[in-house]
Write a protein that holds these residues in place. Structure first.
Motif, PDB file in Angstrom:
ATOM      1  N   MET A 189    -122.545  -0.873 -72.059  1.00  0.00           N
ATOM      2  CA  MET A 189    -122.139  -0.562 -70.683  1.00  0.00           C
ATOM      3  C   MET A 189    -121.043   0.496 -70.675  1.00  0.00           C
ATOM      4  SD  MET A 189    -122.106  -4.178 -68.567  1.00  0.00           S
ATOM      5  CE  MET A 189    -121.445  -3.407 -67.079  1.00  0.00           C
ATOM      6  N   ARG A 190    -120.043   0.340 -71.533  1.00  0.00           N
ATOM      7  CA  ARG A 190    -118.952   1.311 -71.560  1.00  0.00           C
ATOM      8  C   ARG A 190    -119.457   2.679 -71.997  1.00  0.00           C
ATOM      9  NH1 ARG A 190    -113.398   0.773 -75.043  1.00  0.00           N
ATOM     10  NH2 ARG A 190    -114.740   1.524 -76.728  1.00  0.00           N
ATOM     11  N   GLU A 191    -120.321   2.712 -72.999  1.00  0.00           N
ATOM     12  CA  GLU A 191    -120.856   3.991 -73.469  1.00  0.00           C
ATOM     13  C   GLU A 191    -121.628   4.700 -72.366  1.00  0.00           C
ATOM     14  OE1 GLU A 191    -123.162   3.040 -76.888  1.00  0.00           O
ATOM     15  OE2 GLU A 191    -121.440   2.354 -78.066  1.00  0.00           O
ATOM     16  N   GLN A 192    -122.415   3.944 -71.604  1.00  0.00           N
ATOM     17  CA  GLN A 192    -123.198   4.547 -70.525  1.00  0.00           C
ATOM     18  C   GLN A 192    -122.297   5.042 -69.406  1.00  0.00           C
ATOM     19  OE1 GLN A 192    -125.589   1.104 -69.989  1.00  0.00           O
ATOM     20  NE2 GLN A 192    -127.174   1.769 -71.435  1.00  0.00           N
ATOM     21  N   ALA A 193    -121.268   4.268 -69.058  1.00  0.00           N
ATOM     22  CA  ALA A 193    -120.345   4.693 -68.012  1.00  0.00           C
ATOM     23  C   ALA A 193    -119.612   5.966 -68.420  1.00  0.00           C
ATOM     24  CB  ALA A 193    -119.347   3.574 -67.704  1.00  0.00           C
ATOM     25  N   ARG A 194    -119.168   6.002 -69.662  1.00  0.00           N
ATOM     26  CA  ARG A 194    -118.455   7.192 -70.129  1.00  0.00           C
ATOM     27  C   ARG A 194    -119.384   8.401 -70.196  1.00  0.00           C
ATOM     28  NH1 ARG A 194    -113.975   5.186 -74.638  1.00  0.00           N
ATOM     29  NH2 ARG A 194    -112.804   3.863 -73.170  1.00  0.00           N
ATOM     30  N   ALA A 195    -120.664   8.177 -70.461  1.00  0.00           N
ATOM     31  CA  ALA A 195    -121.610   9.290 -70.496  1.00  0.00           C
ATOM     32  C   ALA A 195    -121.697   9.973 -69.140  1.00  0.00           C
ATOM     33  CB  ALA A 195    -122.982   8.800 -70.937  1.00  0.00           C
ATOM     34  N   LEU A 196    -121.599   9.201 -68.063  1.00  0.00           N
ATOM     35  CA  LEU A 196    -121.641   9.783 -66.725  1.00  0.00           C
ATOM     36  C   LEU A 196    -120.431  10.683 -66.484  1.00  0.00           C
ATOM     37  CD1 LEU A 196    -122.773   6.664 -64.631  1.00  0.00           C
ATOM     38  CD2 LEU A 196    -124.195   8.478 -65.598  1.00  0.00           C
ATOM     39  N   PHE A 197    -119.249  10.185 -66.826  1.00  0.00           N
ATOM     40  CA  PHE A 197    -118.036  10.982 -66.618  1.00  0.00           C
ATOM     41  C   PHE A 197    -117.993  12.194 -67.544  1.00  0.00           C
ATOM     42  CE2 PHE A 197    -116.540   6.961 -64.727  1.00  0.00           C
ATOM     43  CZ  PHE A 197    -116.062   7.455 -63.522  1.00  0.00           C
ATOM     44  N   GLU A 198    -118.461  12.014 -68.763  1.00  0.00           N
ATOM     45  CA  GLU A 198    -118.464  13.142 -69.697  1.00  0.00           C
ATOM     46  C   GLU A 198    -119.404  14.239 -69.217  1.00  0.00           C
ATOM     47  OE1 GLU A 198    -119.460  11.171 -73.297  1.00  0.00           O
ATOM     48  OE2 GLU A 198    -117.448  10.326 -73.579  1.00  0.00           O
TER      49      GLU A 198
END
Length: 210
Positions: A189-198
């Motif tokens: 979940m954290r990796e996917q959320a950070r992918a959006l912001f990145e």
């Protein structure tokens, strides 16, 4: 990064990108409806400010990332409408999760990603676990001009929007709160959320004037 609040005069130059955050309900008068009894009091000054910022970003071709209320406002700005009280339609209140402050990253439900597009390119085919904190939603029967549904919950709730036709400008909207997940414990979940912001940050760096 600059945080712009109602009552302030926004500086629109230079504009590298726009994040529309969550918050209270969009004034239903903006999509031609009286308020539902469960609706939160509107904030006309915030609506007006964010609509101005959206218009400026669109005119400039700047990247836009809209979250929760931000996604709803984007749909309204494009001439769409909202479901004012989601439990009336889906028959439950699971989308209106209210976890403790230290647990806002927890999963509430999964979303299915709909078709090829930017969201699928960033998160894969899904399903994707997300958090949830809303009682209103985009009305799938009244999508804003130029938008398509990019993800849904299993009860049909619209969970993400992106452009109906691919274009050069970054535009992505999600109904969940990746800003909370991104600072949660390690995991998918954290990796996917950070992918959006990145992805948004990369688009803003590319767009930003030298």
């Amino acid at each position: 990064m600059e945080v712009v609040r109602p009552g302030e005069t926004p500086r629109l130059e230079p504009l590298a990108g726009l994040v529309l955050a969550g918050g209270t309900d969009v004034d239903p008068a903006r999509y031609g409806e009286p308020p539902h009894p469960a609706a939160y009091p509107p904030e006309p000054a915030r609506d007006a400010l964010e609509l101005q910022l959206l218009e400026a970003a669109a005119a400039a071709g700047a990247p836009v990332f809209a979250i929760c209320r931000g996604m709803q406002l984007l749909n309204v700005a494009r001439g769409g409408g909202l479901i004012q009280h989601l439990p009336d339609v889906v028959g439950h209140e699971r989308h209106a999760d209210a976890p403790p402050v230290d647990a806002k990253h927890r999963p509430a439900h999964a979303v299915a990603i709909d078709g090829p597009g930017r969201l699928r390119g960033l998160l894969g085919p899904g399903p994707v676990d997300v958090n949830s904190r809303h009682h209103q939603a985009v009305d799938p029967a009244r999508l804003g001009a130029g938008l398509r549904i990019a993800a849904r919950a299993d009860d049909g709730t619209v969970e993400a929007l992106e452009p109906a036709e691919p274009g050069p400008a970054f535009l992505l909207a999600v109904q969940w709160h990746p800003e909370d997940i991104a600072i949660g414990p390690p995991g998918p979940m954290r990796e996917q959320a950070r992918a959006l912001f990145e992805a948004f940050a990369a688009a803003a760096r590319e767009f930003a004037p030298a």
